[in-house]
Design a protein around this motif. Structure first.
Motif, PDB file in Angstrom:
ATOM      1  N   ASN A 116       0.826  -1.210   0.000  1.00 47.88           N
ATOM      2  CA  ASN A 116       0.000   0.000   0.000  1.00 47.88           C
ATOM      3  C   ASN A 116       0.856   1.255   0.000  1.00 47.88           C
ATOM      4  O   ASN A 116       1.938   1.281   0.605  1.00 47.88           O
ATOM      5  CB  ASN A 116      -0.901   0.051   1.228  1.00 47.88           C
ATOM      6  CG  ASN A 116      -2.125  -0.831   1.136  1.00 47.88           C
ATOM      7  OD1 ASN A 116      -2.604  -1.319   2.140  1.00 47.88           O
ATOM      8  ND2 ASN A 116      -2.652  -1.049  -0.063  1.00 47.88           N
ATOM      9  N   ASP A 144       0.990   5.393  -5.861  1.00 51.08           N
ATOM     10  CA  ASP A 144      -0.201   6.106  -6.308  1.00 51.08           C
ATOM     11  C   ASP A 144      -1.133   6.327  -5.128  1.00 51.08           C
ATOM     12  O   ASP A 144      -1.874   5.423  -4.735  1.00 51.08           O
ATOM     13  CB  ASP A 144      -0.919   5.306  -7.396  1.00 51.08           C
ATOM     14  CG  ASP A 144      -2.151   6.033  -7.916  1.00 51.08           C
ATOM     15  OD1 ASP A 144      -2.097   7.279  -8.022  1.00 51.08           O
ATOM     16  OD2 ASP A 144      -3.159   5.378  -8.204  1.00 51.08           O
ATOM     17  N   THR A 147      -5.103   5.435  -5.368  1.00 45.73           N
ATOM     18  CA  THR A 147      -5.594   4.059  -5.265  1.00 45.73           C
ATOM     19  C   THR A 147      -4.915   3.306  -4.128  1.00 45.73           C
ATOM     20  O   THR A 147      -5.251   2.148  -3.875  1.00 45.73           O
ATOM     21  CB  THR A 147      -5.351   3.280  -6.581  1.00 45.73           C
ATOM     22  OG1 THR A 147      -3.952   3.315  -6.897  1.00 45.73           O
ATOM     23  CG2 THR A 147      -6.149   3.898  -7.725  1.00 45.73           C
ATOM     24  N   ASP A 148      -3.947   3.944  -3.466  1.00 47.53           N
ATOM     25  CA  ASP A 148      -3.228   3.363  -2.332  1.00 47.53           C
ATOM     26  C   ASP A 148      -2.394   2.152  -2.739  1.00 47.53           C
ATOM     27  O   ASP A 148      -2.300   1.172  -1.996  1.00 47.53           O
ATOM     28  CB  ASP A 148      -4.181   2.988  -1.203  1.00 47.53           C
ATOM     29  CG  ASP A 148      -3.463   2.926   0.153  1.00 47.53           C
ATOM     30  OD1 ASP A 148      -2.404   3.567   0.279  1.00 47.53           O
ATOM     31  OD2 ASP A 148      -3.951   2.230   1.051  1.00 47.53           O
ATOM     32  N   ASN A 202     -17.747   1.448  -3.014  1.00 43.83           N
ATOM     33  CA  ASN A 202     -17.251   2.821  -2.932  1.00 43.83           C
ATOM     34  C   ASN A 202     -17.334   3.245  -1.474  1.00 43.83           C
ATOM     35  O   ASN A 202     -18.411   3.483  -0.938  1.00 43.83           O
ATOM     36  CB  ASN A 202     -18.106   3.740  -3.805  1.00 43.83           C
ATOM     37  CG  ASN A 202     -17.640   5.189  -3.758  1.00 43.83           C
ATOM     38  OD1 ASN A 202     -16.645   5.511  -3.099  1.00 43.83           O
ATOM     39  ND2 ASN A 202     -18.334   6.071  -4.452  1.00 43.83           N
ATOM     40  N   TYR A 208     -11.344   6.824  -7.092  1.00 39.28           N
ATOM     41  CA  TYR A 208     -11.376   5.623  -7.922  1.00 39.28           C
ATOM     42  C   TYR A 208     -11.728   4.376  -7.120  1.00 39.28           C
ATOM     43  O   TYR A 208     -11.296   3.274  -7.441  1.00 39.28           O
ATOM     44  CB  TYR A 208     -10.025   5.444  -8.624  1.00 39.28           C
ATOM     45  CG  TYR A 208      -9.616   6.678  -9.381  1.00 39.28           C
ATOM     46  CD1 TYR A 208     -10.378   7.151 -10.451  1.00 39.28           C
ATOM     47  CD2 TYR A 208      -8.491   7.413  -9.010  1.00 39.28           C
ATOM     48  CE1 TYR A 208     -10.032   8.303 -11.130  1.00 39.28           C
ATOM     49  CE2 TYR A 208      -8.136   8.563  -9.683  1.00 39.28           C
ATOM     50  CZ  TYR A 208      -8.904   9.004 -10.735  1.00 39.28           C
ATOM     51  OH  TYR A 208      -8.570  10.155 -11.414  1.00 39.28           O
ATOM     52  N   ASP A 209     -12.516   4.537  -6.077  1.00 38.76           N
ATOM     53  CA  ASP A 209     -12.896   3.403  -5.235  1.00 38.76           C
ATOM     54  C   ASP A 209     -13.604   2.327  -6.051  1.00 38.76           C
ATOM     55  O   ASP A 209     -14.567   2.607  -6.783  1.00 38.76           O
ATOM     56  CB  ASP A 209     -13.833   3.869  -4.114  1.00 38.76           C
ATOM     57  CG  ASP A 209     -13.083   4.563  -2.993  1.00 38.76           C
ATOM     58  OD1 ASP A 209     -11.904   4.898  -3.195  1.00 38.76           O
ATOM     59  OD2 ASP A 209     -13.683   4.781  -1.928  1.00 38.76           O
ATOM     60  N   ASP A 210     -13.130   1.108  -5.911  1.00 41.22           N
ATOM     61  CA  ASP A 210     -13.739  -0.040  -6.582  1.00 41.22           C
ATOM     62  C   ASP A 210     -13.392  -1.293  -5.784  1.00 41.22           C
ATOM     63  O   ASP A 210     -12.999  -2.307  -6.337  1.00 41.22           O
ATOM     64  CB  ASP A 210     -13.214  -0.146  -8.017  1.00 41.22           C
ATOM     65  CG  ASP A 210     -13.969  -1.170  -8.844  1.00 41.22           C
ATOM     66  OD1 ASP A 210     -15.167  -1.385  -8.595  1.00 41.22           O
ATOM     67  OD2 ASP A 210     -13.346  -1.791  -9.730  1.00 41.22           O
ATOM     68  N   VAL A 252      -7.946  -3.557  -2.743  1.00 41.82           N
ATOM     69  CA  VAL A 252      -7.856  -3.009  -4.095  1.00 41.82           C
ATOM     70  C   VAL A 252      -7.862  -4.174  -5.074  1.00 41.82           C
ATOM     71  O   VAL A 252      -7.034  -5.089  -4.955  1.00 41.82           O
ATOM     72  CB  VAL A 252      -6.564  -2.188  -4.266  1.00 41.82           C
ATOM     73  CG1 VAL A 252      -6.488  -1.597  -5.673  1.00 41.82           C
ATOM     74  CG2 VAL A 252      -6.474  -1.092  -3.221  1.00 41.82           C
ATOM     75  N   LEU A 256      -7.212  -3.723 -11.295  1.00 40.12           N
ATOM     76  CA  LEU A 256      -6.796  -2.324 -11.225  1.00 40.12           C
ATOM     77  C   LEU A 256      -5.295  -2.240 -10.984  1.00 40.12           C
ATOM     78  O   LEU A 256      -4.590  -1.432 -11.602  1.00 40.12           O
ATOM     79  CB  LEU A 256      -7.557  -1.611 -10.101  1.00 40.12           C
ATOM     80  CG  LEU A 256      -7.130  -0.177  -9.783  1.00 40.12           C
ATOM     81  CD1 LEU A 256      -7.278   0.722 -11.006  1.00 40.12           C
ATOM     82  CD2 LEU A 256      -7.946   0.380  -8.618  1.00 40.12           C
ATOM     83  N   ARG A 272      -2.942   9.971 -15.679  1.00 39.54           N
ATOM     84  CA  ARG A 272      -4.294   9.532 -15.997  1.00 39.54           C
ATOM     85  C   ARG A 272      -4.937  10.363 -17.107  1.00 39.54           C
ATOM     86  O   ARG A 272      -4.616  11.538 -17.280  1.00 39.54           O
ATOM     87  CB  ARG A 272      -5.175   9.604 -14.744  1.00 39.54           C
ATOM     88  CG  ARG A 272      -4.784   8.613 -13.668  1.00 39.54           C
ATOM     89  CD  ARG A 272      -5.712   8.711 -12.468  1.00 39.54           C
ATOM     90  NE  ARG A 272      -5.611   7.519 -11.639  1.00 39.54           N
ATOM     91  CZ  ARG A 272      -4.735   7.374 -10.648  1.00 39.54           C
ATOM     92  NH1 ARG A 272      -3.914   8.366 -10.354  1.00 39.54           N
ATOM     93  NH2 ARG A 272      -4.686   6.266  -9.947  1.00 39.54           N
ATOM     94  N   ARG A 336     -13.407   5.879 -13.395  1.00 33.67           N
ATOM     95  CA  ARG A 336     -12.355   4.872 -13.290  1.00 33.67           C
ATOM     96  C   ARG A 336     -11.815   4.469 -14.665  1.00 33.67           C
ATOM     97  O   ARG A 336     -10.607   4.328 -14.859  1.00 33.67           O
ATOM     98  CB  ARG A 336     -12.870   3.638 -12.552  1.00 33.67           C
ATOM     99  CG  ARG A 336     -13.108   3.839 -11.066  1.00 33.67           C
ATOM    100  CD  ARG A 336     -13.284   2.507 -10.364  1.00 33.67           C
ATOM    101  NE  ARG A 336     -14.410   1.747 -10.867  1.00 33.67           N
ATOM    102  CZ  ARG A 336     -15.648   1.809 -10.382  1.00 33.67           C
ATOM    103  NH1 ARG A 336     -15.910   2.627  -9.363  1.00 33.67           N
ATOM    104  NH2 ARG A 336     -16.604   1.075 -10.876  1.00 33.67           N
TER     105      ARG A 336
END
Length: 482
Positions: A116, A144, A147-148, A202, A208-210, A252, A256, A272, A336
């Motif tokens: 992370n 990043d 997105t951690d 989310n 960009y939570d997924d 994550v 991704l 991005r 995303r």
């Protein structure tokens, strides 16, 4: 929202409470005969052991120990992710360090490790410990924050490293068994089992939570560790928890991560794609009000002047339902997908305008640094002597020589600060000392010593000759460079 953790402070602790119950004068109850068990109980007993799976992957899971710098201009818990992961800052305006531990896993025999971002962010030094007892210093190749995800690389002589591969997170289904391995509370190689509880969560941790959601036990220290499917493939990086012992963790998704790793490894950061629009989810009610035959998509609420969307002719109330043939089910989904495309990519948006379906081509721009994170070069933290060995330096002129207590100005590099717990402190260096030689060569300025530190290979030792304020004697110090 780090451990990422909701409301619960993720300070890594070294205490484990063990409770036991002793049954006094109570004979053990006999186990029921197998024939008397319910069918579902017999099925559970027939489940194969997961020991072979664990044995095949756990050697590639590592402990990531970090000494990190944290600016603590406030008392109590700060806003830095490391404050939340390693503990709150102390009062005052000086720079402090925090020690903490997380997890990671090796994905390349060259020594590439995934973890992370919040585990290694602002790291002064990183040490990676393997399950077989080996330990390596490591450097950050890229990270990043949005997105951690971070990529670090082991330094030194790496050979015979165990590795695990990234699987297909889209293929895993809710209800599938998953396995987490990591370093919770410093308990290395801890294994926990659960199921995939949900997908595409989310939790408002970032744009960009997924996340994958699981009930496999994830605790502070699991951050950066892998979430495996039953094939031994990594389908997620464990990164966040819901506080209060609720048994809800988030990872994550691996697909991704696959898209980010090449950029992080080569460029140190993620660049991005960008449209330049504000959007919201299309709902069934809004679809009906707009006379649309669809109930899912992203409604455009604003188009930024001069943006790629403006140049392509996008308008208010356009509803995007697909990009390059990929269905767009929500505003977050569109965000995303665009973010994973390279600037300059020509994409086709499928949208509804005034009830009519049409395609529109748009050339993506580069997403601006909206969060103010700033793009950092891959090895920025190793470019300064303070970041690498924990020492701040200054030139010694006539004025500073007098202030520092030296009777004459011999030139040299004056040590003005030493980070607690750093290699410099372990070498018995202290503020006020004057470094006049490095590896038996004269040091006339702070720049010369910084260059000598930078030129020393990882794992090497720099022999320093120092003067103490007001002392006539010279001392030798051995500075080990991580």
């Amino acid at each position: 929202m780090r451990q990422r953790n909701f409301r619960v402070r993720s300070t890594v602790v070294a205490a484990v409470m063990v409770f036991s119950t002793v049954a006094l004068a109570q004979p053990a109850a006999p186990l029921p005969a197998t024939g008397n068990l319910q069918p579902e109980t017999r099925a559970a007993q027939a489940l194969p052991s997961l020991a072979p799976l664990v044995e095949s992957v756990k050697s590639a899971v590592v402990n990531v120990e970090v000494v990190a710098k944290v600016s603590s201009s406030r008392g109590g818990m700060g806003d830095s992710p490391l404050d939340r992961f390693f503990g709150g800052g102390r009062g005052g305006s000086r720079e402090n360090v925090r020690q903490g531990a997380g997890s990671g896993f090796i994905v390349d025999p060259k020594g590439l490790v995934l973890t992370n971002n919040h585990v290694v962010e602002d790291a002064v030094s990183i040490s990676v410990k393997l399950d077989d007892g080996r330990s390596f210093p490591a450097e950050i190749l890229g990270r990043d924050p949005l997105t951690d995800v971070a990529v670090i690389k082991l330094k030194g002589k790496v050979e015979g490293l165990p590795v695990v591969g990234l699987g297909d997170s889209d293929a895993v289904k809710v209800g599938d068994w998953v396995l987490a391995i990591g370093n919770p509370f410093g308990l290395a190689s801890s294994v926990s089992l659960g199921i995939l509880s949900a997908k595409a969560r989310n939790i408002e941790a970032g744009p960009y939570d997924d996340f994958l959601q699981t009930d496999a036990a994830i605790n502070p220290g699991n951050s950066g560790g892998p979430l495996f499917n039953m094939k031994g493939e990594v389908i997620g990086i464990n990164t966040a928890i819901v506080g209060g012992g609720t048994g809800i963790g988030f990872s994550v998704p691996s697909n991704l991560v696959k898209a980010l790793v090449p950029m992080l490894e080569k460029e140190g950061a993620v660049t991005r794609g960008y449209l330049g629009i504000q959007i919201q989810d299309l709902t069934a009610d809004l679809g009906k009000a707009l006379n649309l035959p669809v109930t899912e998509g992203a409604i455009i609420n604003d188009v930024t002047s001069g943006s790629p969307s403006a140049k392509a002719g996008l308008k208010l109330d356009d509803v995007v339902v697909a990009i390059d043939g990929q269905k767009v089910g929500s505003a977050n989904a569109l965000t995303r997908v665009v973010a994973l495309k390279r600037p300059g990519t020509v994409s086709t948006l499928t949208l509804y305008r005034n009830g009519n379906k049409q395609d529109l081509k748009v050339t993506l721009g580069t997403r601006p640094d909206i969060e103010g994170i700033g793009k950092r070069t891959p090895r920025e933290t190793e470019e300064s002597s303070k970041a690498r060995v924990g020492v701040s330096l200054s030139d010694l002129d006539a004025r500073t020589a007098q202030q520092a207590g030296f009777t004459r100005n011999e030139g040299g590099a004056l040590i003005t600060d030493v980070v607690p717990g750093s290699p410099a402190e372990r070498a018995d260096l202290a503020p006020g000392m004057l470094v006049v030689e490095a590896n038996r060569k004269p040091i006339r300025s702070a720049e010369e010593l910084a260059a000598a530190i930078k030129a020393t290979p990882s794992g090497g030792t720099l022999l320093l000759r120092v003067l103490a304020p007001g002392a006539n004697s010279r001392f030798l110090r051995a500075l080990k460079v991580p």
